[in-house]
Design an enzyme around this catalytic site. Structure first.
Site, PDB file in Angstrom:
ATOM      1  CG  HIS A   1      -0.409   0.229   2.526  1.00 37.67           C
ATOM      2  ND1 HIS A   1      -0.195  -0.781   3.439  1.00 37.67           N
ATOM      3  CD2 HIS A   1       0.005   1.363   3.131  1.00 37.67           C
ATOM      4  CE1 HIS A   1       0.307  -0.270   4.547  1.00 37.67           C
ATOM      5  NE2 HIS A   1       0.434   1.026   4.384  1.00 37.67           N
TER       6      HIS A   1
ATOM      7  CG  ASP B   1       0.012  -4.122   2.685  1.00 36.64           C
ATOM      8  OD1 ASP B   1       0.151  -3.526   1.597  1.00 36.64           O
ATOM      9  OD2 ASP B   1      -0.017  -3.534   3.786  1.00 36.64           O
TER      10      ASP B   1
ATOM     11  CB  SER C   1       3.279   1.793   6.009  1.00 35.52           C
ATOM     12  OG  SER C   1       1.992   1.574   6.478  1.00 35.52           O
TER      13      SER C   1
ATOM     14  CG  LEU D   1      -8.328 -26.449   1.694  1.00 33.69           C
ATOM     15  CD1 LEU D   1      -7.617 -27.687   1.121  1.00 33.69           C
ATOM     16  CD2 LEU D   1      -8.183 -26.411   3.207  1.00 33.69           C
TER      17      LEU D   1
ATOM     18  CB  VAL E   1     -12.799 -24.808   3.024  1.00 35.52           C
ATOM     19  CG1 VAL E   1     -12.666 -26.215   2.504  1.00 35.52           C
ATOM     20  CG2 VAL E   1     -11.505 -24.338   3.684  1.00 35.52           C
TER      21      VAL E   1
END
Length: 496
Positions: free
Chosen positions: A143, A173, A246, A301, A303
């Protein structure tokens, strides 16, 4: 309380989750660079106190002196699309204000508003990063450089170098930059998996543009799941980080980078004692793929899982409220081919315990497409072992009247009836019972009229009689799998 990214922008320091104050990602380049890590000499470990002696706080000055030069300030220039800066009433442009304003007008029969066309405006932002190879490979947050046209890296010796964005990965990110330089100072990478709650950690970054600021604290928790960030098992700390931090490194007391400072929870937009870092084990894996291929592959996966609380644990006869409860299995997915079923509780992946539901996507995110994983599953009171070959993420209650199908209510407070063929087709289900009314325990649990009851305690429902029989044998609670629209979720309902 809001979740904010940690990027500084001169016009706006605070933004909501993943809508960063810096500007968005640049294009991905597949150009490969020589990438050799240099393992720096370990920083002196914190001295252990002798028995009976007072315990001194760690001295981070050596770590700061040795690895501070490898932490960089990142400034970006680019453009972003925004709506008009003010509405007709002069209020600031805020998406939540606009939403509630329009909602109130609709409720009050007010005037309709025409949506405003977004306009492109220049933006600048700042963040942090750290050098991981002497030939100029730098890791930061995605970001920080999102939609950036120009990226400039400033070193502690005051040199400023233009950086190329090798690639970004929005899911984790993480972004990787490259500057044209040699013999740069580098950090030493550690293991976030070996990090313990309560350990001392320190952050170096550029909060509010103040370069190479050092703050310290402890690890508050590990494997935190945040909204819309299920692929990242965040490290929670109480280290003071703010907008501009960040992408900066989180060090342990041995001078090893164990995380990347990324987000904070805050009511004000500034630090309030709760900050989050991306584990370096995950970040390193992403960085290596970007350097080698210019992009990142994520395992899948297939799910949808939810947390197991005490009521659900009682319903499924689990010895502890742990694991990831499978609420939905995508047809044709790796999970489907492996034999996973709705109502299964995944307890381990490759022998590693799944305590919280957030542990499952975090463990899958560290795997690669095509990799086989062993799943330990709890199903109908027994443990089963399943093998799944992961795919690529880019592909992507009640005592009721019986017999006549008429709705009835009882111990759960549910009025149920079988779905007719048209309702089954509209809901996209092969079976189930329609909730015509909910009261008592079911209503308190959040079940509503119009929901479709698909399963009880993991067993697909076929009739009113079956539901009544299961409820009659339950003494505390039952777990109802309910579909509302396109979403499915297990709802624990207390009946004791």
């Amino acid at each position: 309380m809001r979740l904010a990214s940690l990027t500084t922008s001169p016009t706006r320091l605070v933004v909501a989750l993943l809508a960063a104050g810096a500007i968005g990602g640049a294009g991905v380049s597949a150009v490969e660079f020589a990438h050799t890590r240099v393992q720096a000499q370990p920083a002196p470990a914190v001295m252990a106190a002798a028995p009976g002696a007072s315990i001194a706080l760690p001295d981070f000055s050596t770590i700061t002196r040795q690895y501070g030069p490898a932490v960089v300030n990142i400034s970006v220039v680019g453009t972003t699309k925004v709506a008009d800066s003010a509405d007709d009433d002069g209020m600031p442009n805020d998406p939540f204000f606009e939403f509630f304003k329009r909602f109130e007008e609709q409720q009050q029969g007010g005037r309709a508003q025409r949506p405003r066309a977004p306009r492109t405006v220049p933006m600048r932002g700042e963040g942090s990063g750290f050098i991981v190879s002497p030939d100029g490979i730098i890791i930061t947050n995605a970001h920080v450089v999102k939609d950036a046209k120009e990226v400039t890296v400033k070193l502690t010796d005051r040199r400023e170098l233009r950086a190329k964005v090798l690639g970004t990965d929005a899911k984790t990110d993480i972004a990787v930059l490259k500057v044209d330089a040699r013999n740069l100072p580098v950090v030493r990478l550690g293991s976030s998996d070996a990090l313990n709650v309560g350990e001392w950690v320190l952050a170096i970054g550029s909060p509010f543009g103040f370069e190479n600021t050092v703050t310290a604290g402890v690890v508050s928790a590990k494997n935190r799941a945040l909204p819309d960030d299920s692929a990242v098992p965040f490290i929670q700390t109480d280290v003071a980080v703010n907008p501009g931090n960040s992408g900066g490194p989180l060090f342990n007391a041995r001078g090893e980078v164990v995380g990347i400072n990324s987000q904070i929870y805050s009511r004000t937009g500034g630090y309030q004692g709760v900050s989050f870092a991306i584990p370096i084990d995950l970040a390193s894996k992403v960085e290596q793929q970007i350097v080698a291929h210019g992009k990142v592959q994520h395992a899948r996966l297939g799910v949808m899982v939810q947390e197991v609380n005490q009521s659900l644990a009682d319903s499924f006869k689990l010895d502890a409220p742990e694991g990831a409860l499978v609420a939905n299995v995508e047809k044709g997915s790796p999970a489907d081919r492996a034999g996973l079923e709705t109502g299964d509780v995944i307890r381990k992946v490759d022998g590693k315990p799944v305590v919280s539901s957030a542990d499952l996507p975090a463990q899958i995110s560290l795997a690669t497409p095509g990799q086989k994983v062993q799943l330990q599953v709890w199903r109908k009171g027994a443990t089963r072992e399943l093998t799944a070959t992961l795919g690529d993420d880019a592909d992507k209650g009640t005592q009721l009247a019986a017999g006549d199908g008429a709705p009835a209510q009882g111990r759960l407070g549910l009025a149920l009836r079988p779905l007719n063929p048209q309702e089954r087709e509209e809901a996209g289900v092969a079976g189930g019972l329609l909730v015509q009314d909910a009261s008592g325990p079911a209503e308190m649990a959040g079940i509503q009229a119009g929901d479709v009851l698909l399963a009880i305690n993991g067993t697909p429902v076929r009739s009113v009689e079956q539901v009544r029989a299961v409820v009659a044998k339950s003494d505390k609670s039952v777990a109802l799998l309910v579909q509302r629209g396109d979403s499915k979720i297990f709802v624990p309902v207390h009946i004791g």
